[in-house]
Design a protein around this motif. Structure first.
Motif, PDB file in Angstrom:
ATOM      1  N   ARG A 193      12.763   3.123  45.958  1.00 50.04           N
ATOM      2  CA  ARG A 193      13.873   3.762  45.253  1.00 50.04           C
ATOM      3  C   ARG A 193      13.454   4.008  43.808  1.00 50.04           C
ATOM      4  NH1 ARG A 193      19.005   2.618  47.419  1.00 50.04           N
ATOM      5  NH2 ARG A 193      19.881   2.374  45.347  1.00 50.04           N
ATOM      6  N   ILE A 194      13.445   5.272  43.421  1.00 48.73           N
ATOM      7  CA  ILE A 194      13.058   5.633  42.061  1.00 48.73           C
ATOM      8  C   ILE A 194      14.298   6.114  41.320  1.00 48.73           C
ATOM      9  CG2 ILE A 194      11.639   7.145  40.635  1.00 48.73           C
ATOM     10  CD1 ILE A 194       9.677   7.305  42.965  1.00 48.73           C
ATOM     11  N   ARG A 195      14.658   5.421  40.283  1.00 54.04           N
ATOM     12  CA  ARG A 195      15.832   5.779  39.493  1.00 54.04           C
ATOM     13  C   ARG A 195      15.453   6.804  38.425  1.00 54.04           C
ATOM     14  NH1 ARG A 195      19.912   2.868  41.110  1.00 54.04           N
ATOM     15  NH2 ARG A 195      19.562   0.843  42.105  1.00 54.04           N
ATOM     16  N   LEU A 196      16.313   7.796  38.273  1.00 58.44           N
ATOM     17  CA  LEU A 196      16.062   8.896  37.355  1.00 58.44           C
ATOM     18  C   LEU A 196      17.106   8.951  36.256  1.00 58.44           C
ATOM     19  CD1 LEU A 196      15.409  11.632  40.073  1.00 58.44           C
ATOM     20  CD2 LEU A 196      13.674  10.324  38.842  1.00 58.44           C
TER      21      LEU A 196
ATOM     22  N   LYS B   3      21.210   9.962  41.207  1.00 62.69           N
ATOM     23  CA  LYS B   3      20.044   9.895  40.311  1.00 62.69           C
ATOM     24  C   LYS B   3      18.932   9.071  40.949  1.00 62.69           C
ATOM     25  CE  LYS B   3      22.879  10.318  36.148  1.00 62.69           C
ATOM     26  NZ  LYS B   3      23.273   9.711  34.852  1.00 62.69           N
ATOM     27  N   LEU B   4      18.647   9.397  42.218  1.00 62.08           N
ATOM     28  CA  LEU B   4      17.670   8.616  42.982  1.00 62.08           C
ATOM     29  C   LEU B   4      16.712   9.510  43.755  1.00 62.08           C
ATOM     30  CD1 LEU B   4      19.679   5.735  44.705  1.00 62.08           C
ATOM     31  CD2 LEU B   4      17.931   5.476  42.941  1.00 62.08           C
ATOM     32  N   LEU B   5      15.475   9.015  43.900  1.00 61.28           N
ATOM     33  CA  LEU B   5      14.518   9.518  44.873  1.00 61.28           C
ATOM     34  C   LEU B   5      14.252   8.375  45.836  1.00 61.28           C
ATOM     35  CD1 LEU B   5      11.920  11.357  42.612  1.00 61.28           C
ATOM     36  CD2 LEU B   5      13.439  12.440  44.255  1.00 61.28           C
ATOM     37  N   LEU B   6      14.313   8.656  47.144  1.00 57.14           N
ATOM     38  CA  LEU B   6      14.106   7.635  48.164  1.00 57.14           C
ATOM     39  C   LEU B   6      13.010   8.078  49.114  1.00 57.14           C
ATOM     40  CD1 LEU B   6      17.858   7.133  49.145  1.00 57.14           C
ATOM     41  CD2 LEU B   6      16.570   5.718  47.559  1.00 57.14           C
TER      42      LEU B   6
ATOM     43  N   PHE C 194      15.782  13.444  47.664  1.00 54.17           N
ATOM     44  CA  PHE C 194      16.323  13.539  46.309  1.00 54.17           C
ATOM     45  C   PHE C 194      17.843  13.597  46.382  1.00 54.17           C
ATOM     46  CE2 PHE C 194      16.864  16.653  42.535  1.00 54.17           C
ATOM     47  CZ  PHE C 194      17.165  15.619  41.664  1.00 54.17           C
ATOM     48  N   ARG C 195      18.497  12.600  45.784  1.00 56.14           N
ATOM     49  CA  ARG C 195      19.961  12.547  45.726  1.00 56.14           C
ATOM     50  C   ARG C 195      20.390  12.683  44.269  1.00 56.14           C
ATOM     51  NH1 ARG C 195      22.486  10.910  50.339  1.00 56.14           N
ATOM     52  NH2 ARG C 195      21.154  10.160  52.030  1.00 56.14           N
ATOM     53  N   PRO C 196      20.655  13.909  43.828  1.00 55.00           N
ATOM     54  CA  PRO C 196      20.968  14.137  42.412  1.00 55.00           C
ATOM     55  C   PRO C 196      22.165  13.345  41.907  1.00 55.00           C
ATOM     56  CG  PRO C 196      20.525  16.206  43.523  1.00 55.00           C
ATOM     57  CD  PRO C 196      20.620  15.164  44.593  1.00 55.00           C
ATOM     58  N   SER C 197      23.234  13.266  42.692  1.00 50.94           N
ATOM     59  CA  SER C 197      24.446  12.598  42.214  1.00 50.94           C
ATOM     60  C   SER C 197      24.211  11.110  41.976  1.00 50.94           C
ATOM     61  CB  SER C 197      25.596  12.786  43.203  1.00 50.94           C
ATOM     62  OG  SER C 197      25.286  12.177  44.442  1.00 50.94           O
TER      63      SER C 197
END
Length: 246
Positions: A156-159, A146-149, A141-144
């Motif tokens: 790649r899931i865009r949030l 806005k991605l889950l990998l 989870f990379r909050p900055s």
């Protein structure tokens, strides 16, 4: 209330190490782990389920130089804030410590309250930086961003901004149940125009993105009165959810 954040204290002085561990744990914001040698620290960091939000690292360790260890951690991809401790306060020593990859530097003797304040400040900055990374199930989870990998980075899931805020807050509760109202207030603020239906809609959409089977949720769980996040790492990536992007 946010969960206790794991912090690794690498210090060969037993009395000091124990005092720092107790100080950080007493605050209720941190869970302290102790290492008396760099070898012990490496064992903690190399564990399959390793997760440390910050490291307090003494320079003069019995089995090596903390600055070399810090540089090695950075080469291995560890990006959490590192606060270095030393008995030397000369400019050259400080520069060497910072050049090795440390975020901050504090000379002995020091007040525990000052060290705690510095760790808090570094974590506030880190949580909003490009380097902030958390593990949620099979995802990074990379909050900055806005991605889950997934681990292989093929999925790649865009949030949305709200979805990121929901995941961040639930992650910090360490699996505890969060009521709908608390989560609503945390993500949307005290906005009288926003109802729990808004939250439920976002939860539904988020599940469509991250759950392999949204009808049998394994990550974002409904609990009595609210929700909780099962962020425990898993070895195998989940099946591709409907909302995934490539």
């Amino acid at each position: 209330m946010p969960s206790a954040r794991p912090i690794l204290i690498v210090e060969d002085d037993h009395a000091l190490r124990q005092a720092l561990a107790e100080q950080f744990s007493e605050e209720g914001l941190y869970q302290s782990f102790e290492a008396a040698t760099l070898k012990e620290a490496a064992q903690y960091l190399n564990a399959a389920d390793a997760r440390f939000d910050s490291i307090i690292l003494d320079i003069n360790m019995p089995d090596g130089d903390g600055r070399d260890f810090c540089a090695q951690m950075r080469r291995q991809g560890h990006r959490m804030p590192i606060i270095m401790l030393t008995g030397n306060a000369n400019e050259e020593d400080i520069v060497q410590g910072l050049n090795s990859g440390a975020n901050d530097y504090i000379a002995k003797p020091f007040r525990a309250s000052e060290l705690l304040a510095r760790v808090n400040a570094q974590l506030r900055a880190f949580d909003t930086s490009e380097d902030a990374v958390f593990t949620i199930g099979p995802y990074t989870f990379r909050p900055s961003a806005k991605l889950l990998l997934t681990a292989d980075r093929k999925q790649r899931i865009r949030l949305t901004t709200k979805e990121v805020a929901i995941l961040k807050f639930l992650y910090r509760t360490n699996g505890e149940i969060v009521s709908r109202q608390v989560l609503l207030n945390e993500v949307w603020g005290y906005n009288a125009g926003v109802t729990t239906h808004t939250l439920e809609t976002h939860i539904y959409r988020l599940r469509q993105k991250i759950e392999a089977d949204p009808n049998n949720c394994k990550l974002l769980l409904t609990a009595p009165g609210g929700y909780r996040l099962n962020a425990a790492p898993v070895e195998e990536p989940a099946a591709v959810p409907a909302g995934a992007t490539w």
